[in-house]
Each structure stands twice: as C-alpha cells, then as structure tokens.
Design a protein around this motif. Structure first.
Motif, PDB file in Angstrom:
ATOM      1  N   TYR A   9      11.795  19.554-110.731  1.00 37.35           N
ATOM      2  CA  TYR A   9      11.082  18.396-110.838  1.00 37.35           C
ATOM      3  C   TYR A   9      11.133  17.168-109.646  1.00 37.35           C
ATOM      4  O   TYR A   9      10.769  16.108-109.456  1.00 37.35           O
ATOM      5  N   TYR A  12       8.122  15.339-108.677  1.00 36.09           N
ATOM      6  CA  TYR A  12       7.582  14.474-109.640  1.00 36.09           C
ATOM      7  C   TYR A  12       7.732  12.949-109.290  1.00 36.09           C
ATOM      8  O   TYR A  12       8.492  12.590-108.426  1.00 36.09           O
ATOM      9  N   GLU A 118       5.973  14.994-118.329  1.00 39.25           N
ATOM     10  CA  GLU A 118       6.048  14.313-117.059  1.00 39.25           C
ATOM     11  C   GLU A 118       6.376  12.731-117.432  1.00 39.25           C
ATOM     12  O   GLU A 118       7.098  12.162-116.554  1.00 39.25           O
TER      13      GLU A 118
END
Length: 153
Positions: A9, A12, A118
C-alpha cells in the motif's frame, strides 16, 4: 496495523497532517428512508432497526469544528454509493455539512466511490479522523488510535 503499513500500500494516497478526514455514511441510510434531509441535519435519526445512528446531524459537526486544532485547514469527506438508487437526499445532506466547514474557512474536498479497500487504507492513515455510525467507521477509528492519531466524536 502492519497490514495497513505494508509495502503493498506504499503508493496509496494518504492524508497529510493538516487534513481532517470525515467518513460520511450516506446512500441507503438516507435515501431509503422517509426522513427528510432537514431531519438528518437537525435531529438524531436512528436507523430502521431503531438502535443505531449512522448519519450525524449539524450539532455533531459543530462540536467537531470547535475541537479541531488551528493547523487543520483541509477537510476531506470520504463516502461511497454502493447501491444504484436516487442519491438526491444524500447529496443535499453532504452539501449542507460541507457548507458548515466552508463557512469556518476550511478547504473542502471529496473522496467519493473510490472503493472500500482504498478508502479503508486512506482513512486508517488519517492523522485526524471523524467517524460516522457503523462498524466500518468504528474499526477505522480503532486503527487510527493505535497509530497514535486522533479520532474526534
């Protein structure tokens, strides 16, 4: 919290320390009820099963605004629609809550329909988080606190 901080991640998007992230529970809990937008803004509306408030009123957000430190100048509302129905009431509710923050000088942005995974990662990485009603928001709040960040409610 190791899941949230894993390499998977790292690319992100994450909120910065001058941003308060506000999870809004909208959609079916507003649109599929007989309550008006004014009801949601001015009362504490319990959901159909009668024991949980998913949607917070103006008074709740007024209290949040009064608690925010001076370095917070950005607000990001995170929400999604997962059922294809008319979202007019939800949109009116979001506009009204947004307007409150704008009147207090905040820059307001929206993170909409990005997908639950997300959004989960994004919200868990908040330095300042405001939860809505429901288990999803409660879980995120626990992770935000474990990361030594602040949950307002």
């Amino acid at each position: 919290s190791s899941i949230i901080n894993s390499d998977q991640y790292k690319d992100y998007n994450k909120p910065d320390e001058n941003t308060v992230v506000i999870h809004l529970r909208v959609g079916d809990v507003i649109d599929n009820t007989n309550n008006s937008v004014e009801d949601f803004l001015n009362k504490e509306v319990k959901y159909q099963n009668g024991d949980q408030t998913y949607v917070h009123n103006r008074q709740y957000y007024q209290k949040i605004i009064s608690q925010l430190p001076n370095n917070i100048n950005n607000v990001i509302f995170v929400y999604g629609y997962h059922i294809n129905i008319d979202h007019t009431k939800s949109e009116q509710y979001i506009d009204a809550i947004s307007e409150m923050f704008k009147l207090h000088g905040f820059n307001v942005n929206y993170r909409r329909d990005m997908g639950p995974d997300e959004d989960f990662i994004y919200m868990c990485n908040s330095k300042h988080f405001v939860k809505s009603g429901g288990g999803f928001s409660n879980l995120i709040s626990e992770i935000v606190k474990k990361n030594d960040n602040i949950v307002y409610n």
